[in-house]
Design a protein around this motif. Structure first.
Motif, PDB file in Angstrom:
ATOM      1  N   SER A   1      66.327  46.546   7.281  1.00 45.81           N
ATOM      2  CA  SER A   1      65.138  46.759   8.109  1.00 45.81           C
ATOM      3  C   SER A   1      65.296  48.112   8.802  1.00 45.81           C
ATOM      4  CB  SER A   1      65.012  45.648   9.152  1.00 45.81           C
ATOM      5  OG  SER A   1      66.004  45.820  10.151  1.00 45.81           O
ATOM      6  N   PRO A   2      64.247  48.630   9.431  1.00 47.88           N
ATOM      7  CA  PRO A   2      64.380  49.894  10.172  1.00 47.88           C
ATOM      8  C   PRO A   2      65.454  49.838  11.260  1.00 47.88           C
ATOM      9  CG  PRO A   2      62.072  49.382   9.837  1.00 47.88           C
ATOM     10  CD  PRO A   2      62.858  48.187   9.365  1.00 47.88           C
ATOM     11  N   SER A   3      65.712  48.652  11.805  1.00 49.69           N
ATOM     12  CA  SER A   3      66.743  48.522  12.839  1.00 49.69           C
ATOM     13  C   SER A   3      68.137  48.343  12.256  1.00 49.69           C
ATOM     14  CB  SER A   3      66.415  47.336  13.752  1.00 49.69           C
ATOM     15  OG  SER A   3      66.544  46.118  13.030  1.00 49.69           O
ATOM     16  N   GLY A   4      68.241  48.258  10.916  1.00 52.22           N
ATOM     17  CA  GLY A   4      69.545  48.136  10.269  1.00 52.22           C
ATOM     18  C   GLY A   4      69.942  46.718   9.896  1.00 52.22           C
ATOM     19  N   ALA A   5      69.118  45.727  10.236  1.00 54.50           N
ATOM     20  CA  ALA A   5      69.441  44.337   9.901  1.00 54.50           C
ATOM     21  C   ALA A   5      69.333  44.126   8.392  1.00 54.50           C
ATOM     22  CB  ALA A   5      68.503  43.378  10.619  1.00 54.50           C
ATOM     23  N   ALA A   6      70.237  43.324   7.836  1.00 58.72           N
ATOM     24  CA  ALA A   6      70.183  42.956   6.419  1.00 58.72           C
ATOM     25  C   ALA A   6      69.117  41.884   6.251  1.00 58.72           C
ATOM     26  CB  ALA A   6      71.534  42.449   5.951  1.00 58.72           C
ATOM     27  N   LEU A   7      68.119  42.140   5.394  1.00 62.64           N
ATOM     28  CA  LEU A   7      67.033  41.206   5.171  1.00 62.64           C
ATOM     29  C   LEU A   7      67.005  40.756   3.720  1.00 62.64           C
ATOM     30  CD1 LEU A   7      64.136  43.010   7.074  1.00 62.64           C
ATOM     31  CD2 LEU A   7      65.554  41.127   7.896  1.00 62.64           C
ATOM     32  N   VAL A   8      66.635  39.483   3.510  1.00 64.45           N
ATOM     33  CA  VAL A   8      66.471  38.941   2.165  1.00 64.45           C
ATOM     34  C   VAL A   8      65.158  38.186   2.088  1.00 64.45           C
ATOM     35  CG1 VAL A   8      68.938  38.710   1.657  1.00 64.45           C
ATOM     36  CG2 VAL A   8      67.729  36.810   2.710  1.00 64.45           C
ATOM     37  N   GLU A   9      64.626  38.094   0.893  1.00 66.68           N
ATOM     38  CA  GLU A   9      63.463  37.248   0.649  1.00 66.68           C
ATOM     39  C   GLU A   9      64.003  35.903   0.194  1.00 66.68           C
ATOM     40  OE1 GLU A   9      60.506  37.571  -2.802  1.00 66.68           O
ATOM     41  OE2 GLU A   9      59.553  38.652  -1.129  1.00 66.68           O
TER      42      GLU A   9
ATOM     43  N   THR B   1      57.927  31.098   0.719  1.00 69.16           N
ATOM     44  CA  THR B   1      58.833  32.242   0.765  1.00 69.16           C
ATOM     45  C   THR B   1      58.712  32.940   2.108  1.00 69.16           C
ATOM     46  OG1 THR B   1      58.563  32.557  -1.601  1.00 69.16           O
ATOM     47  CG2 THR B   1      59.397  34.431  -0.360  1.00 69.16           C
ATOM     48  N   VAL B   2      59.855  33.328   2.689  1.00 72.30           N
ATOM     49  CA  VAL B   2      59.877  34.121   3.916  1.00 72.30           C
ATOM     50  C   VAL B   2      60.960  35.181   3.809  1.00 72.30           C
ATOM     51  CG1 VAL B   2      59.008  32.318   5.459  1.00 72.30           C
ATOM     52  CG2 VAL B   2      61.449  32.570   5.143  1.00 72.30           C
ATOM     53  N   THR B   3      60.781  36.238   4.584  1.00 74.26           N
ATOM     54  CA  THR B   3      61.821  37.247   4.741  1.00 74.26           C
ATOM     55  C   THR B   3      62.656  36.841   5.937  1.00 74.26           C
ATOM     56  OG1 THR B   3      60.428  38.966   3.809  1.00 74.26           O
ATOM     57  CG2 THR B   3      62.272  39.692   5.171  1.00 74.26           C
ATOM     58  N   ALA B   4      63.979  36.928   5.793  1.00 73.32           N
ATOM     59  CA  ALA B   4      64.874  36.490   6.855  1.00 73.32           C
ATOM     60  C   ALA B   4      66.063  37.439   6.963  1.00 73.32           C
ATOM     61  CB  ALA B   4      65.366  35.070   6.584  1.00 73.32           C
ATOM     62  N   ARG B   5      66.725  37.392   8.110  1.00 70.41           N
ATOM     63  CA  ARG B   5      67.945  38.155   8.329  1.00 70.41           C
ATOM     64  C   ARG B   5      69.085  37.443   7.601  1.00 70.41           C
ATOM     65  NH1 ARG B   5      70.902  37.419  12.919  1.00 70.41           N
ATOM     66  NH2 ARG B   5      69.092  36.379  13.808  1.00 70.41           N
TER      67      ARG B   5
END
Length: 129
Positions: free
Chosen positions: A7-15, A22-26
């Motif tokens: 993410s722009p803040s650097g968090a690792a995101l997955v679908e 379906t959701v996007t999550a950390r």
């Protein structure tokens, strides 16, 4: 799970794809994890407030999704008998702890509800059964 992105803040995101949506999550697992099936534990990092980010719905079907407000989870609301009551959301075969929900009205246990939150406040932790 689809590939890990940032993410722009650097968090690792997955679908995260499930049988109910379906959701996007950390992602809170190995940053080099491969796409594919994983057993995960959901964490919703929010202080829910009834009527704002947690509300009753008429649609009585479990669902995970995303809209203009962010990620949402639809399921049946369960409450503990303790005072104050602690809430959990039953979504398909999963139970997600919500903690205490502020301003929770009487007689909502067993109701179908949706909770809304920002995708970065939804975390998935891998585990081995």
């Amino acid at each position: 799970m689809e590939k890990v992105t940032r993410s722009p803040s650097g968090a690792a995101l997955v679908e995260v794809r499930t049988s109910v949506g379906t959701v996007t999550a950390r992602w809170c697992g190995d940053q080099e994890a491969t796409s594919g099936a994983h057993h995960v534990e959901w964490e919703l990092d929010e202080e829910f407030r009834w009527g704002l980010d947690c509300r009753r719905v008429d649609d009585e079907a479990p669902h995970l999704g995303q809209d203009e407000r962010g990620a949402f989870f639809r399921g049946r609301l369960g409450l503990t008998s303790s005072v104050p009551a602690y809430a959990h959301l039953e979504v398909a075969d999963s139970v997600i702890d919500l903690g205490r929900v502020d301003a929770l009205p009487d007689c909502v246990a067993g109701s179908w509800v949706e909770v809304h939150l920002e995708p970065e406040k939804v975390a998935v932790h891998p585990y081995s059964p």
